[in-house]
Design a protein around this motif. Structure first.
Motif, PDB file in Angstrom:
ATOM      1  N   THR A 113     -13.066 108.309  36.057  1.00  0.00           N
ATOM      2  CA  THR A 113     -13.872 107.188  36.624  1.00  0.00           C
ATOM      3  C   THR A 113     -15.167 106.771  36.018  1.00  0.00           C
ATOM      4  O   THR A 113     -15.204 105.515  35.758  1.00  0.00           O
ATOM      5  CB  THR A 113     -14.069 107.573  38.325  1.00  0.00           C
ATOM      6  OG1 THR A 113     -13.118 107.852  38.686  1.00  0.00           O
ATOM      7  CG2 THR A 113     -14.624 106.220  39.068  1.00  0.00           C
TER       8      THR A 113
ATOM      9  N   SER B 156     -14.246 104.926  32.480  1.00  0.00           N
ATOM     10  CA  SER B 156     -13.518 103.654  32.681  1.00  0.00           C
ATOM     11  C   SER B 156     -14.663 102.444  33.123  1.00  0.00           C
ATOM     12  O   SER B 156     -14.557 101.293  32.867  1.00  0.00           O
ATOM     13  CB  SER B 156     -12.215 103.739  33.954  1.00  0.00           C
ATOM     14  OG  SER B 156     -12.986 104.040  35.171  1.00  0.00           O
ATOM     15  N   ASP B 157     -15.466 102.957  34.137  1.00  0.00           N
ATOM     16  CA  ASP B 157     -16.453 101.870  34.657  1.00  0.00           C
ATOM     17  C   ASP B 157     -17.262 101.563  33.452  1.00  0.00           C
ATOM     18  O   ASP B 157     -17.539 100.350  33.199  1.00  0.00           O
ATOM     19  CB  ASP B 157     -17.347 102.570  35.785  1.00  0.00           C
ATOM     20  CG  ASP B 157     -16.592 102.640  36.922  1.00  0.00           C
ATOM     21  OD1 ASP B 157     -15.449 102.137  37.035  1.00  0.00           O
ATOM     22  OD2 ASP B 157     -17.013 103.504  37.981  1.00  0.00           O
TER      23      ASP B 157
ATOM     24  N   ARG C  12      -9.360 100.229  32.946  1.00  0.00           N
ATOM     25  CA  ARG C  12      -8.504 100.913  33.771  1.00  0.00           C
ATOM     26  C   ARG C  12      -8.602 102.243  33.713  1.00  0.00           C
ATOM     27  O   ARG C  12      -8.379 102.741  32.575  1.00  0.00           O
ATOM     28  CB  ARG C  12      -7.389 100.382  34.297  1.00  0.00           C
ATOM     29  CG  ARG C  12      -7.634  98.776  34.972  1.00  0.00           C
ATOM     30  CD  ARG C  12      -6.249  98.360  35.339  1.00  0.00           C
ATOM     31  NE  ARG C  12      -6.199  97.122  35.910  1.00  0.00           N
ATOM     32  CZ  ARG C  12      -5.230  96.607  36.294  1.00  0.00           C
ATOM     33  NH1 ARG C  12      -4.057  97.094  36.298  1.00  0.00           N
ATOM     34  NH2 ARG C  12      -5.338  95.254  37.083  1.00  0.00           N
ATOM     35  N   ALA C  13      -8.684 103.335  34.603  1.00  0.00           N
ATOM     36  CA  ALA C  13      -8.402 104.684  34.394  1.00  0.00           C
ATOM     37  C   ALA C  13      -7.024 104.997  33.881  1.00  0.00           C
ATOM     38  O   ALA C  13      -6.938 105.849  33.041  1.00  0.00           O
ATOM     39  CB  ALA C  13      -8.633 105.431  35.713  1.00  0.00           C
TER      40      ALA C  13
END
Length: 236
Positions: A124, A127-128, A133-134
């Motif tokens: 997470t 990805s951020d 996206r994950a």
């Protein structure tokens, strides 16, 4: 002008002139009483514009644009051509971003600094950080672009991205943003893993940037002729 004359003036073959007329790239030629095609200087200008436009955006898009700019309202026809300039600039910005990322990776490889033990990110967090996206990270893992570690948690197992995995994810994100396909990214990741060297990939990006510059210049060369086509289509 007959077909041979317009072909000579535009540096196309006579058959290419006929084919481009059939495709709607140039307006239909007038016909003489004996059925022979009669072309004008406007056809020569259209053929020259198409040549540069095809170099800039490819023949398929160029053919579509040459047909549409004669039919669309003037503002939309002009916007269509402006869109090509914007598209090329976006390609250049993406390539520059990818090159900058690879330069930073090469700089990291030449330093003596060692990763701080324990530095890692969750899927997470990564990805951020990358703006992907994950599920994209999981796909990159599936095709061998990123190799996170698996750690045991109370809920089972989870992915942890070490500094090496984070670096590979950064390279992948940069190259994908620059328009590179998965096999091309795999080649780069392999080179980085095996050699800690990304000069070859940087050279490829430099070649791409030069190609974009050539396409942009071709589009600029076509600009005046395209503007004339747009205007003449409204006064015909």
């Amino acid at each position: 002008m007959n077909t041979a004359a317009v072909a000579a003036a535009s540096n196309y073959s006579a058959q290419q002139v006929r084919d481009l007329e059939a495709l709607g790239v140039i307006p239909a030629a007038a016909r003489s009483r004996n059925g022979y095609r009669r072309f004008s200087t406007q056809h020569v200008h259209a053929l020259r514009a198409y040549r540069d436009l095809a170099q800039a955006v490819g023949p398929v898009e160029a053919r579509r644009a040459m047909r549409e700019i004669r039919l669309l309202p003037r503002d939309k026809a002009a916007a269509l051509i402006c869109g090509f300039h914007a598209q090329l600039n976006e390609e250049r910005q993406q390539a520059l971003a990818a090159r900058c990322a690879l330069e930073s990776i090469r700089a990291e490889a030449t330093t003596d600094a060692k990763p701080v033990e324990g530095d890692s990110m969750t899927i997470t967090e990564l990805s951020d950080a990358l703006g992907v996206r994950a599920s994209t990270l999981r796909y990159w893992e599936k095709v061998g672009l990123v190799a996170p570690e698996r750690v045991t948690t109370r809920a089972g197992t989870a992915r942890r991205y070490t500094l090496t995995a984070i670096r590979e994810a950064r390279i992948t994100a940069a190259l994908r943003a620059g328009g590179y396909r998965i096999p091309e990214v795999q080649t780069t990741i392999t080179a980085v893993r095996d050699l800690n060297e990304v000069s070859h990939s940087i050279a490829a990006l430099d070649t791409r940037l030069e190609a974009i510059a050539q396409r942009a210049l071709a589009l600029l060369c076509a600009g005046t002729l395209l503007a004339g086509i747009i205007e003449s289509a409204r006064t015909a």
